[in-house]
Design a protein around this motif. Sequence first.
Motif, PDB file in Angstrom:
ATOM      1  N   LEU A  53       0.994  -0.966  -0.200  1.00 36.81           N
ATOM      2  CA  LEU A  53      -0.181   0.484  -0.002  1.00 36.81           C
ATOM      3  C   LEU A  53       0.854   1.365  -0.082  1.00 36.81           C
ATOM      4  O   LEU A  53       0.329   1.892  -0.424  1.00 36.81           O
ATOM      5  N   SER A  75      -2.934  -5.632   0.200  1.00 36.75           N
ATOM      6  CA  SER A  75      -3.797  -4.652   0.839  1.00 36.75           C
ATOM      7  C   SER A  75      -4.933  -5.049   0.472  1.00 36.75           C
ATOM      8  O   SER A  75      -5.169  -5.442  -0.788  1.00 36.75           O
ATOM      9  N   VAL A  76      -6.214  -5.013   1.422  1.00 34.70           N
ATOM     10  CA  VAL A  76      -7.355  -4.798   0.984  1.00 34.70           C
ATOM     11  C   VAL A  76      -7.494  -3.750   0.165  1.00 34.70           C
ATOM     12  O   VAL A  76      -8.581  -3.545  -1.140  1.00 34.70           O
ATOM     13  N   GLY A  77      -7.159  -2.249   0.678  1.00 36.40           N
ATOM     14  CA  GLY A  77      -7.564  -1.424   0.412  1.00 36.40           C
ATOM     15  C   GLY A  77      -6.848  -0.908  -1.240  1.00 36.40           C
ATOM     16  O   GLY A  77      -5.544  -1.377  -1.315  1.00 36.40           O
ATOM     17  N   LEU A 100      -8.260 -10.061   6.959  1.00 32.43           N
ATOM     18  CA  LEU A 100      -7.701  -9.085   7.393  1.00 32.43           C
ATOM     19  C   LEU A 100      -8.482  -8.446   8.610  1.00 32.43           C
ATOM     20  O   LEU A 100      -8.838  -7.571   9.755  1.00 32.43           O
ATOM     21  N   ARG A 236      -8.665   5.151   6.608  1.00 27.25           N
ATOM     22  CA  ARG A 236      -7.890   5.612   5.824  1.00 27.25           C
ATOM     23  C   ARG A 236      -8.167   7.234   5.722  1.00 27.25           C
ATOM     24  O   ARG A 236      -9.137   8.064   6.727  1.00 27.25           O
ATOM     25  N   HIS A 284       0.102   2.862  11.218  1.00 29.45           N
ATOM     26  CA  HIS A 284      -1.004   1.906  10.155  1.00 29.45           C
ATOM     27  C   HIS A 284      -0.565  -0.065   9.736  1.00 29.45           C
ATOM     28  O   HIS A 284      -0.211  -0.694   9.305  1.00 29.45           O
ATOM     29  N   MET A 296      -2.119 -12.501   4.139  1.00 29.48           N
ATOM     30  CA  MET A 296      -2.239 -11.078   2.472  1.00 29.48           C
ATOM     31  C   MET A 296      -1.294 -11.650   1.324  1.00 29.48           C
ATOM     32  O   MET A 296      -1.782 -11.975   0.456  1.00 29.48           O
TER      33      MET A 296
HETATM   34  C1  GLV Z   1      -4.413  -2.071   5.052  1.00 27.58           C
HETATM   35  O1  GLV Z   1      -4.930  -0.160   5.287  1.00 27.58           O
HETATM   36  C2  GLV Z   1      -4.937  -2.460   4.324  1.00 27.58           C
HETATM   37  O2  GLV Z   1      -5.157  -2.003   2.963  1.00 27.58           O
HETATM   38  O3  GLV Z   1      -4.449  -4.155   3.419  1.00 27.58           O
END
Ligand code: GLV
Length: 324
Positions: A53, A75-77, A100, A236, A284, A296
Amino acid sequence: MEKKVFVTHELPGEVIHQLSGLCDVNVWLGPGLLPASGLREELSDCDGVVCLLTDRIDRELVEALPGLRFVSSMSVGVDHIDVQALTARGIPLGHTPGVLVETTADTVFALLLAAARRVSEADRFVRQGEWRRENRWSPDFFTGKDVGGATLGLVGLGEIGQAVARRAQAFGMRVIAWNRTPKAVPGVRLQSLESVLAESDFLSVHLALAPETQGLLNTSRIAAMKPGAVLINTARGGIVDEQALAEALSSGRLYAAGIDVFAEEPVPVDNPLLSLPNVVLTPHIGSATARTRARMADIAAANAIAALRGEPMPHCANPEVYAR
Ligand code: GLV
């Protein structure tokens, strides 16, 4: 010719080791994070990239890389990536949802309890020898705010928001939430954003950063929060106006905050939140357990492997690229 993939950091997990059997892999070994200029150079002859990220993949970079065939982010985002630019080119973008959720919900609760009970402040007090120096203990010594019986407001009721709600229920909290689309979750009352802001003793943000959510918690919405409330942000930084939050905290209108994410990361040392004793700060680390980070990384690697094999990524953030 063998395909080339660039990995912007050494990754945990097992699956990443399978990549070298499928392509020529180059990994950034530091020191520190790969600078933006380095990313452009490293990717110039690559078919794909596995990134973090912290790597900004903007339109300009995408357009400068005609050979790019996939992006897989651990990342998920995906707000660090110009998804539209990738989609326009038919480039799949992998991300890592799901694994996560519980870990991040734990981080929310760690910050919530720490902010409510002034844990960081008290830790500094003991560590710096103040307790001994002042020879003090009194009935009002480091008194905080009760969590049990308080109202928790969730701004966003996705998977992480729901996992936070489950924890809150176990702590005897009343849980209310605002979500852009209606959603029935047992024990959670869905309300308007305004009423969630006005009624929550603790407010936790669970939205993705997008043009619609950028600056959502602006000066007027922060002013509309219940006096004495605590704000938790593990989503975020760009969703919350940091200056307005710092002012509300230093004036005493808000009680405290627990902040894991910042508009600019790593956070500049002159960010006003850093000088406030009633803010618990973390860098973070919402999903930061060794097990979750390995999971992940395994998903990010599996997404890359699928792309290399010409198969759909198991977790694709822009699946419309496969509909063509
Ligand atoms: C963490 O902030 C993610 O997006 O994995």
